[in-house]
Write an enzyme that holds these catalytic residues in place. Structure first.
Site, PDB file in Angstrom:
ATOM      1  N   ASP A 129      10.016  27.319 -12.852  1.00 38.12           N
ATOM      2  CA  ASP A 129      10.029  28.094 -14.092  1.00 38.12           C
ATOM      3  C   ASP A 129       9.061  29.274 -13.937  1.00 38.12           C
ATOM      4  O   ASP A 129       7.844  29.090 -13.917  1.00 38.12           O
ATOM      5  CB  ASP A 129       9.622  27.208 -15.267  1.00 38.12           C
ATOM      6  CG  ASP A 129       9.864  27.863 -16.606  1.00 38.12           C
ATOM      7  OD1 ASP A 129       9.956  29.112 -16.656  1.00 38.12           O
ATOM      8  OD2 ASP A 129       9.944  27.127 -17.611  1.00 38.12           O
ATOM      9  N   HIS A 130       9.626  30.458 -13.828  1.00 36.80           N
ATOM     10  CA  HIS A 130       8.803  31.654 -13.603  1.00 36.80           C
ATOM     11  C   HIS A 130       7.994  32.049 -14.831  1.00 36.80           C
ATOM     12  O   HIS A 130       7.135  32.924 -14.755  1.00 36.80           O
ATOM     13  CB  HIS A 130       9.665  32.825 -13.123  1.00 36.80           C
ATOM     14  CG  HIS A 130       9.954  32.755 -11.667  1.00 36.80           C
ATOM     15  ND1 HIS A 130       9.118  33.274 -10.718  1.00 36.80           N
ATOM     16  CD2 HIS A 130      10.971  32.184 -10.987  1.00 36.80           C
ATOM     17  CE1 HIS A 130       9.613  33.045  -9.526  1.00 36.80           C
ATOM     18  NE2 HIS A 130      10.734  32.380  -9.661  1.00 36.80           N
ATOM     19  N   ARG A 131       8.238  31.416 -15.957  1.00 38.21           N
ATOM     20  CA  ARG A 131       7.382  31.671 -17.118  1.00 38.21           C
ATOM     21  C   ARG A 131       6.024  31.013 -16.923  1.00 38.21           C
ATOM     22  O   ARG A 131       5.044  31.390 -17.540  1.00 38.21           O
ATOM     23  CB  ARG A 131       8.037  31.132 -18.394  1.00 38.21           C
ATOM     24  CG  ARG A 131       9.329  31.870 -18.754  1.00 38.21           C
ATOM     25  CD  ARG A 131      10.037  31.194 -19.879  1.00 38.21           C
ATOM     26  NE  ARG A 131      10.457  29.855 -19.456  1.00 38.21           N
ATOM     27  CZ  ARG A 131      11.097  28.994 -20.217  1.00 38.21           C
ATOM     28  NH1 ARG A 131      11.384  29.306 -21.466  1.00 38.21           N
ATOM     29  NH2 ARG A 131      11.452  27.816 -19.765  1.00 38.21           N
ATOM     30  N   LEU A 132       5.974  30.010 -16.032  1.00 36.88           N
ATOM     31  CA  LEU A 132       4.730  29.281 -15.786  1.00 36.88           C
ATOM     32  C   LEU A 132       4.127  29.565 -14.417  1.00 36.88           C
ATOM     33  O   LEU A 132       2.924  29.428 -14.234  1.00 36.88           O
ATOM     34  CB  LEU A 132       4.975  27.775 -15.935  1.00 36.88           C
ATOM     35  CG  LEU A 132       5.534  27.346 -17.282  1.00 36.88           C
ATOM     36  CD1 LEU A 132       5.930  25.891 -17.257  1.00 36.88           C
ATOM     37  CD2 LEU A 132       4.515  27.600 -18.376  1.00 36.88           C
TER      38      LEU A 132
END
Length: 159
Positions: A129-132
């Site tokens: 997850d590139h948001r994290l």
């Protein structure tokens, strides 16, 4: 840091057997709660559970539902069902930052010491997850995983 690799493997194996036999208490509790709900309302119900558990941070332990059933990393193995490669999508409800997909081992030509040999090759995919995680951060667990798979003696030290 108290358990050996063998202890962890045995514990995971027991949990998998429990899940396959439909004996996991939390899964049974969730199934019991969802069974009477009409199919067209399931999405709304799951959204409500997600809101209560994650947004409001209210425990539903009294109903038999774990607060965080998925953990930070989720592993799925679809190789036994014939899938050569598994691409695991990020599932918002799981809140898992890393997903690992394990496919079916396949006999393939492989270069070993400048020779081509038939080897069993296993496709393992990572979804991060590139948001994290940024790419560099996400590549660290991947590199460690690859190192351990290529040097199993590093894993088996505690056995």
């Amino acid at each position: 840091n108290q358990k050996t690799t063998a202890d962890i493997a045995k514990e995971v194996e027991e949990l998998v057997v429990q899940l396959r036999r439909n004996e996991d208490p939390s899964v049974r509790a969730v199934n019991r709660l969802l069974k009477p709900i009409p199919r067209f309302l399931l999405r709304l119900n799951v959204a409500l559970y997600e809101f209560i558990l994650y947004t409001m941070n209210i425990s539903l332990g009294a109903l038999g539902i774990r607060s965080d059933a998925f953990g930070s990393v989720m592993i799925t193995s679809l190789g036994p069902f014939g899938f050569d490669t598994v691409y695991a999508p990020i599932i918002p409800l799981s809140r898992s930052a890393i997903l690992i997909g394990i496919g079916k081992p396949q006999l393939k030509p492989w270069v070993v010491e400048n020779r081509i040999e038939a080897r069993q090759i296993l496709n393992i995919t990572f979804t991060i997850d590139h948001r994290l995680f940024h790419g560099v951060q996400g590549s660290k667990p991947y590199r460690l995983f690859k190192k351990l798979l290529n040097s199993p003696e590093l894993i088996l030290v505690n056995v």
